[in-house]
Motif scaffolding. Structure first.
Motif, mmCIF file in Angstrom:
data_model
loop_
_atom_site.group_PDB
_atom_site.id
_atom_site.type_symbol
_atom_site.label_atom_id
_atom_site.label_comp_id
_atom_site.label_asym_id
_atom_site.label_seq_id
_atom_site.Cartn_x
_atom_site.Cartn_y
_atom_site.Cartn_z
ATOM 1 N N ARG A 75 7.963 -1.177 -1.841
ATOM 2 C CA ARG A 75 8.982 -2.277 -1.751
ATOM 3 C C ARG A 75 10.157 -1.886 -2.078
ATOM 4 O O ARG A 75 11.110 -2.350 -1.485
ATOM 5 N N PRO A 96 12.453 -10.700 3.523
ATOM 6 C CA PRO A 96 11.396 -9.787 3.037
ATOM 7 C C PRO A 96 10.270 -10.860 2.366
ATOM 8 O O PRO A 96 10.620 -11.750 1.878
ATOM 9 N N THR A 97 9.017 -10.427 2.919
ATOM 10 C CA THR A 97 7.939 -11.317 2.862
ATOM 11 C C THR A 97 6.591 -10.675 2.874
ATOM 12 O O THR A 97 6.580 -9.248 3.505
ATOM 13 N N GLN A 98 5.537 -11.023 2.176
ATOM 14 C CA GLN A 98 4.448 -10.403 2.318
ATOM 15 C C GLN A 98 3.482 -10.821 3.474
ATOM 16 O O GLN A 98 3.408 -12.164 3.545
ATOM 17 N N TYR A 103 4.509 -5.599 3.353
ATOM 18 C CA TYR A 103 5.813 -6.129 2.894
ATOM 19 C C TYR A 103 6.789 -5.859 3.936
ATOM 20 O O TYR A 103 7.218 -4.694 4.015
ATOM 21 N N SER A 121 0.328 -2.331 3.583
ATOM 22 C CA SER A 121 -0.437 -2.906 2.368
ATOM 23 C C SER A 121 -1.182 -1.362 1.864
ATOM 24 O O SER A 121 -1.428 -1.271 0.725
#
Length: 125
Positions: A75, A96-98, A103, A121
């Motif tokens: 990250r 930025p997002t999961q 990510y 992941s």
């Protein structure tokens, strides 16, 4: 059949696009003319920029129909990539997002080509 070894993006303003990619890649193109620029990446892949009006056969579309992917290790590297690309005037279209694969964020270059940076992941290389 051999594996692909380069990608060509159709661009509307060759000097602007060449400067953008020179800046984010940290290198000058190995080949450059008013209608075409080619970068050789450390992986051996080549990134070409071709002035859209000179493309034969004519292209119907430019940016947004595909993505250039930057697989990163964590990250922190994703955050650093966003900082660098934002400073180079890339337009952020996904913060930025999961997501299910990892990510990630997405920016656009001056012609709307998507650049996705992500850390999976589970790192798979």
């Amino acid at each position: 059949m051999k594996e692909p070894s380069y990608i060509i993006l159709y661009v509307s303003d060759m000097p602007v696009s060449t400067a953008f990619y020179s800046d984010i890649l940290g290198k000058a193109p190995v080949e450059s003319s008013p209608g075409f620029s080619m970068f050789v990446l450390e992986s051996g892949w080549k990134l070409g920029l071709w002035a859209k009006p000179e493309v034969k056969p004519a292209a119907d579309m430019t940016g947004g129909g595909a993505e250039i992917g930057l697989m990163l290790d964590n990250r922190e590297e994703v955050a650093a990539a966003l900082e660098v690309l934002s400073a180079k005037q890339a337009k952020v279209i996904q913060e930025p997002t999961q997501m299910d694969f990892g990510y990630t964020f997405v920016v656009q270059d001056p012609d709307g080509h998507r650049i996705r940076a992500f850390c999976p992941s589970e790192i798979v290389r």
